[in-house]
Design a protein around this motif. Structure first.
Motif, PDB file in Angstrom:
ATOM      1  N   UNK A  41       0.838  -1.192   0.000  1.00 28.24           N
ATOM      2  CA  UNK A  41       0.000   0.000   0.000  1.00 28.24           C
ATOM      3  C   UNK A  41       0.874   1.244   0.000  1.00 28.24           C
ATOM      4  N   UNK A  42       0.527   2.209  -0.866  1.00 26.70           N
ATOM      5  CA  UNK A  42       1.151   3.525  -0.848  1.00 26.70           C
ATOM      6  C   UNK A  42       0.135   4.542  -0.373  1.00 26.70           C
ATOM      7  N   UNK A  43       0.586   5.543   0.393  1.00 28.58           N
ATOM      8  CA  UNK A  43      -0.332   6.480   1.041  1.00 28.58           C
ATOM      9  C   UNK A  43       0.101   7.920   0.761  1.00 28.58           C
ATOM     10  N   UNK A  44      -0.869   8.756   0.401  1.00 30.73           N
ATOM     11  CA  UNK A  44      -0.646  10.195   0.258  1.00 30.73           C
ATOM     12  C   UNK A  44      -1.410  10.908   1.362  1.00 30.73           C
ATOM     13  N   UNK A  45      -0.700  11.778   2.093  1.00 29.87           N
ATOM     14  CA  UNK A  45      -1.303  12.540   3.188  1.00 29.87           C
ATOM     15  C   UNK A  45      -1.072  14.030   2.929  1.00 29.87           C
ATOM     16  N   UNK A  46      -2.075  14.761   2.440  1.00 35.35           N
ATOM     17  CA  UNK A  46      -1.918  16.219   2.336  1.00 35.35           C
ATOM     18  C   UNK A  46      -1.998  16.844   3.718  1.00 35.35           C
ATOM     19  N   UNK A  47      -1.122  17.819   3.997  1.00 34.48           N
ATOM     20  CA  UNK A  47      -1.079  18.364   5.355  1.00 34.48           C
ATOM     21  C   UNK A  47      -0.618  19.815   5.337  1.00 34.48           C
ATOM     22  N   UNK A  48      -1.254  20.613   6.176  1.00 29.80           N
ATOM     23  CA  UNK A  48      -0.813  21.995   6.397  1.00 29.80           C
ATOM     24  C   UNK A  48      -0.966  22.336   7.871  1.00 29.80           C
ATOM     25  N   UNK A  49       0.137  22.668   8.511  1.00 33.09           N
ATOM     26  CA  UNK A  49       0.146  23.025   9.931  1.00 33.09           C
ATOM     27  C   UNK A  49      -0.530  21.947  10.776  1.00 33.09           C
ATOM     28  N   UNK A  50      -0.041  20.713  10.618  1.00 29.16           N
ATOM     29  CA  UNK A  50      -0.646  19.567  11.299  1.00 29.16           C
ATOM     30  C   UNK A  50       0.323  18.891  12.266  1.00 29.16           C
ATOM     31  N   UNK A  51       1.277  19.639  12.804  1.00 27.35           N
ATOM     32  CA  UNK A  51       2.275  18.997  13.660  1.00 27.35           C
ATOM     33  C   UNK A  51       1.665  18.357  14.901  1.00 27.35           C
ATOM     34  N   UNK A  52       0.534  18.859  15.385  1.00 25.17           N
ATOM     35  CA  UNK A  52      -0.087  18.286  16.592  1.00 25.17           C
ATOM     36  C   UNK A  52      -0.878  17.024  16.280  1.00 25.17           C
ATOM     37  N   UNK A  53      -1.499  16.961  15.136  1.00 32.29           N
ATOM     38  CA  UNK A  53      -2.372  15.828  14.813  1.00 32.29           C
ATOM     39  C   UNK A  53      -1.659  14.737  14.018  1.00 32.29           C
ATOM     40  N   UNK A  54      -0.679  15.123  13.232  1.00 34.05           N
ATOM     41  CA  UNK A  54      -0.023  14.177  12.337  1.00 34.05           C
ATOM     42  C   UNK A  54       0.644  12.997  13.048  1.00 34.05           C
ATOM     43  N   UNK A  55       1.273  13.174  14.231  1.00 28.26           N
ATOM     44  CA  UNK A  55       1.925  12.027  14.866  1.00 28.26           C
ATOM     45  C   UNK A  55       1.001  10.841  15.108  1.00 28.26           C
ATOM     46  N   UNK A  56      -0.193  11.083  15.642  1.00 32.84           N
ATOM     47  CA  UNK A  56      -1.108   9.977  15.918  1.00 32.84           C
ATOM     48  C   UNK A  56      -1.614   9.362  14.622  1.00 32.84           C
TER      49      UNK A  56
END
Length: 272
Positions: free
Chosen positions: A4-19
């Protein structure tokens, strides 16, 4: 074991991205071949957090303005991630929001069902969200059969309605799409569609070639819950660009015409 390959678009997500990334990397019964986090102009430590979890980071300039989720800009962001994944050998491609939490067996179970059911685009549901038809595949948590996705370009059209385009593309080719309602996921912030998002959805409906009567019926349905959002939906549809996703527009209109006829016939049958 599926790759599986995964794309995660993110902007200013340092608090939520770890989990989000921690749970993604703990998925059972699949091999996570690569995770690509597309850092969409963050001003925090989103990129550093992604790299610390082993993700590949692709950076992009951010178009300024409110409510860019659901706009063509977001299609461009996701496509940058897909370009990175294009060189990776995968069986399935996943699009995942930066705050989206997957239960441990989500990818194993959804890919198993996709193989069983002959489905090329599928998702579960987000807890608390309303789900309409079986074809209303979610944009985040979406799983796509990679070989088929590559056959149709391995990219979203950078136009309004890009998420639904992939679903209608599959249907137009006689292929299966499905929402698995018992595969429940969670998000780290409450999901709610603003009036602006309904305007965007209206523009997407126009780009996809939605049948006018079907669009009106959808607005009436929305209006039963929120007249304001119904007005925005219709305004978006009316004011949307006439530029259509030509490869699916004629199919969408005829498909929805058949749905309208079926609905009318079913209503007449109930009245007898």
């Amino acid at each position: 074991m599926a790759r599986v390959g995964v794309v995660v678009p993110a902007r200013n997500e340092e608090r939520r991205l770890p989990l989000t990334l921690s749970l993604l990397l703990r998925q059972r019964g699949v091999e996570i071949a690569e995770v690509v986090v597309v850092d969409d102009g963050s001003t925090d430590r989103t990129a550093e957090v992604a790299e610390s979890h082993g993700a590949v980071v692709v950076r992009t300039g951010r178009a300024r303005g409110p409510g860019l989720a659901g706009t063509p800009h977001m299609a461009r962001v996701i496509n940058l991630g897909l370009r990175q994944l294009a060189e990776v050998d995968t069986d399935y491609t996943v699009i995942l929001g930066a705050d989206h939490l997957l239960p441990p067996s989500y990818l194993r179970e959804i890919t198993r069902r996709m193989r069983r059911d002959g489905v090329v685009v599928a998702s579960g549901v987000i807890a608390g969200e309303r789900v309409g038809k079986e074809i209303d595949v979610r944009g985040s948590g979406r799983v796509v059969l990679t070989p088929w996705f590559r056959d149709v370009g391995y990219a979203y059209p950078e136009n309004w309605g890009f998420e639904a385009w992939l679903v209608y593309k599959a249907l137009s080719m006689g292929l299966g799409v499905k929402v698995y309602r018992d595969l429940v996921t969670w998000t780290q912030r409450r999901t709610a569609a603003s009036a602006l998002r309904y305007h965007y959805w209206g523009r997407g409906m126009r780009a996809l070639g939605y049948h006018p009567l079907y669009s009106l019926a959808r607005a009436v349905s929305v209006g039963l819950r929120s007249p304001e959002k119904a007005v925005h939906l219709l305004a978006g549809y009316i004011s949307g660009s006439p530029d259509k996703c030509e490869d699916v527009a004629s199919f969408v209109r005829s498909y929805q015409a058949r749905l309208l006829v079926s609905s009318v016939l079913a209503a007449l049958t109930r009245l007898r």
